[in-house]
Motif scaffolding. Structure first.
Motif, PDB file in Angstrom:
ATOM      1  N   UNK A  43       0.834  -1.203   0.000  1.00  0.00           N
ATOM      2  CA  UNK A  43       0.000   0.000   0.000  1.00  0.00           C
ATOM      3  C   UNK A  43       0.870   1.255   0.000  1.00  0.00           C
ATOM      4  N   UNK A  44       1.972   1.219   0.791  1.00  0.00           N
ATOM      5  CA  UNK A  44       2.905   2.345   0.790  1.00  0.00           C
ATOM      6  C   UNK A  44       3.467   2.582  -0.609  1.00  0.00           C
ATOM      7  N   UNK A  45       3.809   1.481  -1.282  1.00  0.00           N
ATOM      8  CA  UNK A  45       4.384   1.587  -2.620  1.00  0.00           C
ATOM      9  C   UNK A  45       3.397   2.215  -3.583  1.00  0.00           C
ATOM     10  N   UNK A  46       2.126   1.768  -3.501  1.00  0.00           N
ATOM     11  CA  UNK A  46       1.105   2.293  -4.394  1.00  0.00           C
ATOM     12  C   UNK A  46       0.904   3.792  -4.161  1.00  0.00           C
ATOM     13  N   UNK A  47       0.804   4.196  -2.900  1.00  0.00           N
ATOM     14  CA  UNK A  47       0.620   5.615  -2.582  1.00  0.00           C
ATOM     15  C   UNK A  47       1.839   6.434  -2.990  1.00  0.00           C
ATOM     16  N   UNK A  48       3.020   5.873  -2.790  1.00  0.00           N
ATOM     17  CA  UNK A  48       4.257   6.557  -3.164  1.00  0.00           C
ATOM     18  C   UNK A  48       4.295   6.819  -4.669  1.00  0.00           C
ATOM     19  N   UNK A  49       3.931   5.804  -5.455  1.00  0.00           N
ATOM     20  CA  UNK A  49       3.953   5.955  -6.907  1.00  0.00           C
ATOM     21  C   UNK A  49       2.942   6.991  -7.370  1.00  0.00           C
ATOM     22  N   UNK A  50       1.793   7.021  -6.726  1.00  0.00           N
ATOM     23  CA  UNK A  50       0.758   7.972  -7.114  1.00  0.00           C
ATOM     24  C   UNK A  50       1.150   9.393  -6.715  1.00  0.00           C
ATOM     25  N   UNK A  51       1.653   9.558  -5.480  1.00  0.00           N
ATOM     26  CA  UNK A  51       1.897  10.895  -4.941  1.00  0.00           C
ATOM     27  C   UNK A  51       3.235  11.498  -5.356  1.00  0.00           C
ATOM     28  N   UNK A  52       4.246  10.670  -5.524  1.00  0.00           N
ATOM     29  CA  UNK A  52       5.586  11.190  -5.814  1.00  0.00           C
ATOM     30  C   UNK A  52       5.938  11.085  -7.290  1.00  0.00           C
ATOM     31  N   UNK A  53       5.917   9.878  -7.818  1.00  0.00           N
ATOM     32  CA  UNK A  53       6.379   9.663  -9.193  1.00  0.00           C
ATOM     33  C   UNK A  53       5.460  10.353 -10.183  1.00  0.00           C
ATOM     34  N   UNK A  54       4.141  10.289  -9.931  1.00  0.00           N
ATOM     35  CA  UNK A  54       3.198  10.910 -10.853  1.00  0.00           C
ATOM     36  C   UNK A  54       3.426  12.406 -10.945  1.00  0.00           C
ATOM     37  N   UNK A  55       3.838  13.009  -9.822  1.00  0.00           N
ATOM     38  CA  UNK A  55       4.047  14.455  -9.808  1.00  0.00           C
ATOM     39  C   UNK A  55       5.266  14.872 -10.623  1.00  0.00           C
ATOM     40  N   UNK A  56       6.312  14.068 -10.540  1.00  0.00           N
ATOM     41  CA  UNK A  56       7.569  14.451 -11.183  1.00  0.00           C
ATOM     42  C   UNK A  56       7.857  13.695 -12.472  1.00  0.00           C
ATOM     43  N   UNK A  57       7.070  12.670 -12.771  1.00  0.00           N
ATOM     44  CA  UNK A  57       7.279  11.803 -13.934  1.00  0.00           C
ATOM     45  C   UNK A  57       8.507  10.918 -13.761  1.00  0.00           C
ATOM     46  N   UNK A  58       9.653  11.545 -13.444  1.00  0.00           N
ATOM     47  CA  UNK A  58      10.843  10.762 -13.083  1.00  0.00           C
ATOM     48  C   UNK A  58      11.201  11.120 -11.646  1.00  0.00           C
ATOM     49  N   UNK A  59      11.311  10.118 -10.793  1.00  0.00           N
ATOM     50  CA  UNK A  59      11.602  10.376  -9.382  1.00  0.00           C
ATOM     51  C   UNK A  59      12.916   9.688  -9.021  1.00  0.00           C
ATOM     52  N   UNK A  60      13.827  10.467  -8.424  1.00  0.00           N
ATOM     53  CA  UNK A  60      15.133   9.936  -8.040  1.00  0.00           C
ATOM     54  C   UNK A  60      15.287  10.032  -6.535  1.00  0.00           C
ATOM     55  N   UNK A  61      15.820   8.995  -5.939  1.00  0.00           N
ATOM     56  CA  UNK A  61      15.959   8.989  -4.487  1.00  0.00           C
ATOM     57  C   UNK A  61      17.133   8.114  -4.065  1.00  0.00           C
ATOM     58  N   UNK A  62      17.651   8.380  -2.875  1.00  0.00           N
ATOM     59  CA  UNK A  62      18.698   7.548  -2.281  1.00  0.00           C
ATOM     60  C   UNK A  62      18.052   6.617  -1.261  1.00  0.00           C
ATOM     61  N   UNK A  63      18.375   5.340  -1.340  1.00  0.00           N
ATOM     62  CA  UNK A  63      17.809   4.354  -0.435  1.00  0.00           C
ATOM     63  C   UNK A  63      18.911   3.408   0.034  1.00  0.00           C
ATOM     64  N   UNK A  64      18.546   2.491   0.899  1.00  0.00           N
ATOM     65  CA  UNK A  64      19.437   1.402   1.317  1.00  0.00           C
ATOM     66  C   UNK A  64      18.917   0.107   0.721  1.00  0.00           C
ATOM     67  N   UNK A  65      19.761  -0.568  -0.056  1.00  0.00           N
ATOM     68  CA  UNK A  65      19.351  -1.812  -0.688  1.00  0.00           C
ATOM     69  C   UNK A  65      19.443  -2.991   0.270  1.00  0.00           C
ATOM     70  N   UNK A  66      18.543  -3.979   0.069  1.00  0.00           N
ATOM     71  CA  UNK A  66      18.514  -5.202   0.889  1.00  0.00           C
ATOM     72  C   UNK A  66      18.808  -6.404   0.003  1.00  0.00           C
ATOM     73  N   UNK A  67      19.939  -7.062   0.240  1.00  0.00           N
ATOM     74  CA  UNK A  67      20.303  -8.238  -0.542  1.00  0.00           C
ATOM     75  C   UNK A  67      19.593  -9.485  -0.011  1.00  0.00           C
ATOM     76  N   UNK A  68      19.620 -10.518  -0.823  1.00  0.00           N
ATOM     77  CA  UNK A  68      18.999 -11.784  -0.441  1.00  0.00           C
ATOM     78  C   UNK A  68      19.638 -12.359   0.808  1.00  0.00           C
ATOM     79  N   UNK A  69      20.947 -12.164   0.967  1.00  0.00           N
ATOM     80  CA  UNK A  69      21.654 -12.708   2.131  1.00  0.00           C
ATOM     81  C   UNK A  69      21.508 -11.834   3.384  1.00  0.00           C
ATOM     82  N   UNK A  70      20.714 -10.773   3.289  1.00  0.00           N
ATOM     83  CA  UNK A  70      20.477  -9.919   4.456  1.00  0.00           C
ATOM     84  C   UNK A  70      21.394  -8.718   4.556  1.00  0.00           C
ATOM     85  N   UNK A  71      22.415  -8.651   3.723  1.00  0.00           N
ATOM     86  CA  UNK A  71      23.327  -7.509   3.768  1.00  0.00           C
ATOM     87  C   UNK A  71      22.676  -6.290   3.122  1.00  0.00           C
TER      88      UNK A  71
END
Length: 539
Positions: A43-71
């Motif tokens: 639900x967060x993802x859906x709202x994020x896409x509607x509220x953020x990406x739709x507004x800017x068309x291209x949305x860039x952000x810094x995040x922390x990635x989660x690998x399969x091994x937990x790192x």
């Protein structure tokens, strides 16, 4: 992915980054791949896409990635809307920026610390001294500036090699830290020259006690690689507000006192005294002589060629000024350029160098020699002049040199002040068609921010990093970081001070683009340079 943040397809790079197989990605929710404060559920993802990406068309952000091994790892994420028929989907671009952030951290450290000893460098020293002066003025306290250099250090390098010399410098740094107080700033200014800022001084005699302690500590024998080495130090000291009330003058006066200590026999300290200041008179005399040098054609240029790292083809040459004084003989640029800079004579001298270099490059082309780019060093005073860009146009017009064969070398310190004005000038130069280079990269501020903003073409790695690249891991790491960062921004990397086959091989393996140094050719006069070009081209 779809509008609910479910992955529909992915490429192989995703598997490399996150550790999942391609089939495991299908149907996976985007929030399972990132550690985000905004996207924790579908639900967060859906709202994020509607509220953020739709507004800017291209949305860039810094995040922390989660690998399969937990790192986890630092991640840049770009999201863009796309339509497949009438259905709205999203493309997501992930970048693992771990190495880039490490490089940026290393470059940032370079800006304020000496890479060999870990002490403050000249930039941090100046900053700390300025801050200490502000506090001293408010609190009516004294501060002291101490400048030291090592006595008979050069024979250590000559006899045992630079590796041993560098280890000795690290030992000296440790001893200085032990002698100074925690509130003081100990710096390495370059070579075997060190400095200390002492703040909040109650009694000048306390600094004299520390000076004696430093002299005694430095001259204690040191064992390096089985060799017992003993050196000494000479010290010059100035005080605020007895001697001066500006950082520049305090440093200069401590330097005057240092040279007095060396003249008086070394391994001693001297406090600044106005009677020592005969240097001022010598500088004034040199200013007069420099004006005469311009009038009497005593100045001339040497040229040092630059070579492509892949095929050894000559691609450029740096123009270097020389001065043959009619009575004093050859005077080093390291002696007269600082005086010319302070006095303002550097403006006409710089214009002479620029005009002469452009004329030389055009004459080489007229002789049928291959076209190469001529590099000219620009002084801070030149660059700051309001008519700077027009002086470049003048040199180009006088010589009739195509602007693309002219490269202007500027230093880091020249471009971090008044950045809006700097950007305007650099963009005007870019429109002229000239190339722009950052000289001695790594010895100043080393800000990635200005490299992104300013339209430069080239980075020149300072020779102080190249010299020991084959035996100093820090120098090798810094050089590697500069090359990778420069290439990520589309810049050409030039290494100065290439002196050995080992330098060539290491730099070539690291991806350096252009070499310059004694290994290929020393700076030579115009006639010799023409012959060198002919012989090199026929070889």
């Amino acid at each position: 992915m779809n509008g609910q943040g479910k992955i529909l397809s992915s490429n192989n790079a995703m598997s490399v980054i996150f550790g999942y197989t391609p089939s495991e990605f299908e149907g996976k929710d985007i929030h399972n791949l990132i550690k985000s404060s905004e996207i924790k559920t579908s639900k967060d993802a859906e709202e994020f896409l509607i509220n953020q990406v739709a507004e800017f068309n291209v949305y860039k952000t810094d995040e922390t990635g989660l690998c399969k091994d937990g790192s986890t790892f630092p991640l840049k994420m770009d999201i863009r809307e796309v339509y497949l028929g009438k259905n709205k989907h999203y493309t997501v671009l992930f970048r693992n920026v771990t190495e880039r952030l490490k490089s940026e951290k290393l470059i940032k450290k370079m800006a304020w610390h000496d890479s060999l000893t870990g002490l403050a460098n000249r930039n941090m020293f100046s900053e700390k001294l300025t801050d200490a002066l502000k506090v001293a003025r408010r609190s009516d306290k004294q501060i002291a500036v101490m400048i030291l250099d090592l006595d008979k250090f050069k024979p250590v390098n000559d006899l045992f090699g630079h590796g041993v010399g560098d280890k000795l410098l690290k030992i000296v740094a440790e001893r200085l830290l032990e002698c100074a107080r925690e509130v003081d700033t100990v710096a390495r200014l370059g070579g075997d020259e060190f400095a200390i800022v002492f703040s909040n001084i109650e009694d000048e005699n306390n600094i004299i006690v520390i000076a004696d302690r430093i002299i005694d500590s430095i001259q204690q024998p040191a064992e390096i690689n089985g060799n017992i080495i003993q050196i000494g130090t000479s010290i010059g000291i100035s005080f605020y507000n007895n001697d001066a009330d500006s950082p520049e003058e305090l440093i200069r006066m401590a330097d005057v006192a240092l040279y007095q200590a060396k003249d008086d026999g070394r391994r001693i300290y001297r406090l600044y005294d106005p009677l020592m200041d005969a240097e001022t008179k010598a500088q004034k005399e040199m200013e007069v002589d420099l004006n005469k040098a311009l009038e009497n054609d005593e100045l001339f240029l040497h040229f040092q060629p630059q070579f492509d790292a892949i095929d050894n083809k000559m691609v450029g040459a740096e123009a270097l000024i020389r001065w043959q004084h009619p009575e004093k003989g050859m005077i080093s640029p390291y002696t007269f350029i600082p005086i010319a800079e302070v006095s303002g004579i550097i403006i006409p001298i710089g214009q002479w160098v620029l005009n002469t270099a452009c004329l030389a490059a055009k004459s080489w082309q007229d002789k049928g020699l291959p076209k190469i780019r001529i590099s000219v060093n620009i002084s801070a005073r030149q660059f700051q002049a309001e008519n700077f860009v027009s002086t470049i146009e003048e040199a180009i017009n006088i010589s009739k040199l195509d602007p693309r064969w002219l490269e202007l070398e500027i230093t880091e310190g020249m471009v971090i002040q008044n950045t809006d004005n700097v950007v305007t000038k650099l963009e005007e130069l870019k429109k002229l068609g000239v190339y722009l280079s950052i000289d001695d990269f790594g010895t100043g501020y080393s800000s990635l921010a200005y490299l992104k903003r300013f339209p430069v073409n080239t980075l020149k790695i300072d020779q102080s990093f190249v010299r020991n690249i084959h035996e100093d891991q820090d120098d090798a790491a810094i050089t590697d970081a500069v090359i990778r960062l420069g290439h990520s921004l589309g810049l050409t990397i030039v290494a100065e001070g290439v002196e050995t086959e080992e330098h060539v091989q290491i730099l070539r393996d690291k991806g350096c683009d252009v070499f310059q140094g004694y290994y290929f050719c020393r700076p030579i006069d115009g006639d010799a340079f023409i012959e060198f070009q002919k012989n090199h081209n026929s070889a």
